[in-house]
Write a protein that holds these residues in place. Structure first.
Motif, PDB file in Angstrom:
ATOM      1  N   GLN A   1      20.800 -30.772  30.233  1.00  0.00           N
ATOM      2  CA  GLN A   1      20.824 -30.128  28.745  1.00  0.00           C
ATOM      3  C   GLN A   1      20.293 -31.406  27.857  1.00  0.00           C
ATOM      4  N   ALA A   2      19.045 -31.280  27.336  1.00  0.00           N
ATOM      5  CA  ALA A   2      18.137 -32.205  26.468  1.00  0.00           C
ATOM      6  C   ALA A   2      18.185 -31.585  25.060  1.00  0.00           C
ATOM      7  N   GLY A   3      18.881 -31.886  24.230  1.00  0.00           N
ATOM      8  CA  GLY A   3      18.876 -31.342  22.825  1.00  0.00           C
ATOM      9  C   GLY A   3      19.298 -30.057  22.972  1.00  0.00           C
ATOM     10  N   SER A   4      18.519 -29.012  22.304  1.00  0.00           N
ATOM     11  CA  SER A   4      19.106 -27.509  22.519  1.00  0.00           C
ATOM     12  C   SER A   4      18.711 -26.773  23.654  1.00  0.00           C
ATOM     13  N   HIS A   5      17.909 -27.751  24.607  1.00  0.00           N
ATOM     14  CA  HIS A   5      17.158 -26.990  25.584  1.00  0.00           C
ATOM     15  C   HIS A   5      17.994 -27.172  27.063  1.00  0.00           C
ATOM     16  N   LEU A   6      18.164 -26.237  27.806  1.00  0.00           N
ATOM     17  CA  LEU A   6      18.743 -26.488  29.180  1.00  0.00           C
ATOM     18  C   LEU A   6      17.862 -26.083  30.348  1.00  0.00           C
ATOM     19  N   TYR A   7      17.608 -27.277  31.065  1.00  0.00           N
ATOM     20  CA  TYR A   7      16.475 -27.275  32.119  1.00  0.00           C
ATOM     21  C   TYR A   7      17.374 -26.993  33.572  1.00  0.00           C
ATOM     22  N   ASP A   8      17.251 -26.072  34.182  1.00  0.00           N
ATOM     23  CA  ASP A   8      18.165 -25.397  35.382  1.00  0.00           C
ATOM     24  C   ASP A   8      17.061 -25.832  36.464  1.00  0.00           C
ATOM     25  N   PHE A   9      17.442 -26.615  37.288  1.00  0.00           N
ATOM     26  CA  PHE A   9      16.929 -26.837  38.468  1.00  0.00           C
ATOM     27  C   PHE A   9      17.778 -26.996  39.691  1.00  0.00           C
ATOM     28  N   SER A  10      18.907 -26.026  39.747  1.00  0.00           N
ATOM     29  CA  SER A  10      19.676 -26.093  40.786  1.00  0.00           C
ATOM     30  C   SER A  10      19.517 -25.220  41.654  1.00  0.00           C
ATOM     31  N   PHE A  11      20.057 -24.979  42.810  1.00  0.00           N
ATOM     32  CA  PHE A  11      19.868 -24.245  43.884  1.00  0.00           C
ATOM     33  C   PHE A  11      19.924 -22.671  43.534  1.00  0.00           C
ATOM     34  N   LYS A  12      21.094 -22.485  42.905  1.00  0.00           N
ATOM     35  CA  LYS A  12      21.443 -21.245  42.242  1.00  0.00           C
ATOM     36  C   LYS A  12      20.367 -20.581  41.596  1.00  0.00           C
ATOM     37  N   ARG A  13      19.821 -21.345  40.726  1.00  0.00           N
ATOM     38  CA  ARG A  13      18.766 -20.768  39.904  1.00  0.00           C
ATOM     39  C   ARG A  13      17.460 -20.621  40.952  1.00  0.00           C
ATOM     40  N   THR A  14      17.148 -21.201  41.772  1.00  0.00           N
ATOM     41  CA  THR A  14      15.917 -21.141  42.576  1.00  0.00           C
ATOM     42  C   THR A  14      16.557 -19.828  43.569  1.00  0.00           C
ATOM     43  N   LEU A  15      17.729 -19.556  43.846  1.00  0.00           N
ATOM     44  CA  LEU A  15      18.040 -18.511  44.661  1.00  0.00           C
ATOM     45  C   LEU A  15      17.861 -17.207  43.850  1.00  0.00           C
ATOM     46  N   LEU A  16      18.426 -17.081  42.610  1.00  0.00           N
ATOM     47  CA  LEU A  16      18.232 -15.996  41.883  1.00  0.00           C
ATOM     48  C   LEU A  16      16.840 -15.702  41.282  1.00  0.00           C
ATOM     49  N   SER A  17      15.979 -16.694  41.535  1.00  0.00           N
ATOM     50  CA  SER A  17      14.485 -16.475  40.905  1.00  0.00           C
ATOM     51  C   SER A  17      13.769 -15.855  42.043  1.00  0.00           C
ATOM     52  N   ASN A  18      14.210 -15.888  43.356  1.00  0.00           N
ATOM     53  CA  ASN A  18      13.672 -15.191  44.545  1.00  0.00           C
ATOM     54  C   ASN A  18      14.809 -14.435  45.163  1.00  0.00           C
ATOM     55  N   LYS A  19      15.140 -13.188  44.462  1.00  0.00           N
ATOM     56  CA  LYS A  19      16.077 -12.350  44.995  1.00  0.00           C
ATOM     57  C   LYS A  19      15.793 -11.576  46.363  1.00  0.00           C
ATOM     58  N   ALA A  20      14.469 -11.501  46.379  1.00  0.00           N
ATOM     59  CA  ALA A  20      13.967 -10.788  47.630  1.00  0.00           C
ATOM     60  C   ALA A  20      14.463 -11.586  48.745  1.00  0.00           C
ATOM     61  N   ARG A  21      14.529 -12.881  48.700  1.00  0.00           N
ATOM     62  CA  ARG A  21      14.768 -13.768  49.878  1.00  0.00           C
ATOM     63  C   ARG A  21      16.314 -13.980  50.143  1.00  0.00           C
ATOM     64  N   ILE A  22      17.187 -13.714  49.254  1.00  0.00           N
ATOM     65  CA  ILE A  22      18.759 -13.766  49.274  1.00  0.00           C
ATOM     66  C   ILE A  22      19.084 -13.173  50.684  1.00  0.00           C
ATOM     67  N   SER A  23      18.594 -11.908  51.052  1.00  0.00           N
ATOM     68  CA  SER A  23      19.147 -11.299  52.270  1.00  0.00           C
ATOM     69  C   SER A  23      18.756 -12.270  53.478  1.00  0.00           C
ATOM     70  N   GLU A  24      17.581 -12.871  53.331  1.00  0.00           N
ATOM     71  CA  GLU A  24      16.975 -13.734  54.457  1.00  0.00           C
ATOM     72  C   GLU A  24      17.839 -15.047  54.467  1.00  0.00           C
ATOM     73  N   ILE A  25      18.051 -15.522  53.394  1.00  0.00           N
ATOM     74  CA  ILE A  25      19.165 -16.773  53.475  1.00  0.00           C
ATOM     75  C   ILE A  25      20.420 -16.448  54.130  1.00  0.00           C
ATOM     76  N   ALA A  26      20.889 -15.360  53.607  1.00  0.00           N
ATOM     77  CA  ALA A  26      22.343 -15.037  54.124  1.00  0.00           C
ATOM     78  C   ALA A  26      22.456 -14.625  55.640  1.00  0.00           C
ATOM     79  N   ASN A  27      21.381 -14.290  56.060  1.00  0.00           N
ATOM     80  CA  ASN A  27      21.378 -13.936  57.558  1.00  0.00           C
ATOM     81  C   ASN A  27      21.280 -15.344  58.227  1.00  0.00           C
ATOM     82  N   VAL A  28      20.696 -16.393  57.601  1.00  0.00           N
ATOM     83  CA  VAL A  28      20.795 -17.578  58.467  1.00  0.00           C
ATOM     84  C   VAL A  28      22.094 -17.957  59.003  1.00  0.00           C
TER      85      VAL A  28
END
Lengths: 153, 203
Positions: A126-153
Motif C-alpha cells: 500500500q503506497a499512498g492511496s494505491h494498492l499493489y496486489d502481488f499476492s498468490f490469491k490475486r494471481t489465482l483470481l486473474s486466471n480463473k480458468a486454471r483454478i480447477s487445474e490447480i485444485a486437482n493437483v
C-alpha cells in the motif's frame, strides 16, 4: 543521514528515540554526578550501541542529543509504506525489503508489516492511496480458468 | 191542509181537461184522414212471349250474339293492347333498373367496399407497426434486464469465488508459508513496478 536497516519502521525508530532519550538522560545524570566522582559511566544498550556504531555517532551527550533530534525529525517527515505478507516476516526478510525500498524508492522510507494468511503468498504493497496486489490469491483470481487445474493437483 | 187539498183537486181537474181535449183532437184528425182520397195501384203484367214472333226472337238473339261477340272482341283487343303496353313498359323499366340504377348502386357499393378495404389495410398496417414497435421495445428492455442480471450474477459469482479461493489457500497452505523462498519473486515484482510505486510514495 542514511538510516540502518534495523530502523526500518516507525515503531523501531520510536523505540530507538526512546532509548536515546533514556541514554541521554543517563549521560546527563552522569555528567552532573561526575564532579562528585560517584557514578559509573553509563553504557548504551546493545541495540543502541550497534546503531551508534553503524551511524558512527560518538558516545557523548551532545552527539546523542543531536541523533535523537534527527531521528525525531525523520519520524515526522519520512514516507511510510505498508506491506502485507502471508506470514510474519523474519528479521532477514525485513532487512531485505528495507534495503530494497531504501535503495530503489527513498533512502529514508519506513516500512510497516501486517499478516494475512488468505493471500497465500507474495506481497501486497500500500503506497499512498494505491494498492499493489502481488499476492498468490490475486494471481489465482486473474486466471480463473486454471483454478480447477490447480485444485486437482 | 185545505189549501193543499184544493190545489190537488184543481190540478186533477186541469189534467182531466187536457186529456179530454187531446182525445177530441185525435178523433178529429182521424176523421179528417178517413175522408182523404187514396190513389189506386194497378199491377201491369206483360207476357213477352206474346209480343215477338219466334223468328223475330231468333234474329234478335243472333244480332245480340253478334254484337256481344263484337263487343267482346273489341274489349279483348283493348285489354290485349293494354297488357302489351304495360308489359313493354315493365320491360323497359326493368331494363332501366338493371342497366342504370343497379349498375350505379353496384358501383357505389364497390367504391365503398374499396374504401373500406383500404381503410382496413391502413388500420392493420398501423396496428402492425405499433405492435412491432412495442415488441422491439420489449425485446430491448428484456435484453437490458438480462444483461444487468448477468452482470449481477457474475459479480456474485466472482465474490463467492474470491471467498472460495481465499478459503482454499488458507486451508491448503495453512502455516507452511516460506517467505524466504518467495523473496526472489517478491523482489522481482517490486522491481517491475518500481516507478509506479515511487511516484505514488513521493508525490
Amino acid at each position: 543521514m542514511k538510516l540502518p536497516p534495523e530502523l526500518y519502521s516507525p515503531d523501531t525508530l520510536s523505540f530507538a528515540i526512546m532509548e536515546l532519550s533514556h541514554y541521554s538522560g543517563a549521560l546527563r545524570d552522569y555528567a552532573a554526578r561526575a564532579t562528585a566522582g560517584h557514578a559509573p559511566q553509563p553504557q548504551p544498550p546493545e541495540v543502541l550501541a550497534h546503531i551508534l556504531d553503524i551511524l558512527d555517532v560518538p558516545n557523548d551527550l551532545e552527539a546523542i542529543e543531536n541523533l535523537r533530534k534527527n531521528l525525531e525529525q525523520h519520524l515526522l517527515k519520512a514516507p511510510t509504506v505498508h506491506l502485507i505478507l502471508a506470514a510474519f516476516p523474519s528479521s532477514a526478510v525485513k532487512r531485505q525489503l528495507a534495503q530494497w525500498f531504501r535503495a530503489e524508492i527513498s533512502n529514508d522510507i519506513l516500512l510497516t508489516f501486517a499478516v494475512r494468511s488468505d493471500i497465500g503468498g507474495g506481497i501486497v504493497v500500500q503506497a499512498g492511496s494505491h494498492l499493489y496486489d502481488f499476492s498468490f490469491k490475486r494471481t489465482l483470481l486473474s486466471n480463473k480458468a486454471r483454478i480447477s487445474e490447480i485444485a486437482n493437483v | 191542509m185545505q189549501e193543499t187539498q184544493l190545489t190537488l183537486i184543481i190540478g186533477l181537474i186541469v189534467m182531466a181537461l187536457i186529456n179530454a181535449s187531446s182525445l177530441v183532437w185525435a178523433f178529429y184528425l182521424n176523421q179528417k184522414l178517413r175522408n182523404k182520397p187514396v190513389p189506386k195501384i194497378y199491377d201491369v203484367h206483360v207476357e213477352g212471349t206474346k209480343i215477338f214472333t219466334p223468328t223475330d226472337m231468333a234474329a234478335i238473339e243472333e244480332q245480340a250474339m253478334v254484337q256481344l261477340q263484337k263487343a267482346s272482341e273489341q274489349a279483348a283487343g283493348k285489354i290485349q293492347a293494354s297488357i302489351n303496353s304495360a308489359l313493354s313498359r315493365v320491360a323497359d323499366h326493368v331494363d332501366e333498373m338493371t342497366t342504370t340504377t343497379l349498375n350505379a348502386e353496384f358501383q357505389k357499393y364497390q367504391i365503398s367496399l374499396q374504401a373500406l378495404r383500404e381503410q382496413t389495410i391502413a388500420e392493420f398496417t398501423k396496428l402492425q407497426q405499433e405492435l412491432d414497435g412495442q415488441r422491439n421495445q420489449l425485446m430491448e428492455n428484456l435484453e437490458k434486464q438480462v444483461a444487468l442480471e448477468r452482470e449481477k450474477r457474475l459479480a456474485q459469482f466472482n465474490s463467492r469465488l474470491n471467498d472460495v479461493v481465499s478459503g482454499y489457500i488458507a486451508e491448503s497452505l495453512g502455516s507452511q508459508v516460506d517467505l524466504g523462498s518467495q523473496m526472489v519473486a517478491i523482489l522481482q515484482k517490486l522491481q517491475e513496478h518500481k516507478e509506479q510505486i515511487k511516484k505514488d510514495i513521493l508525490t
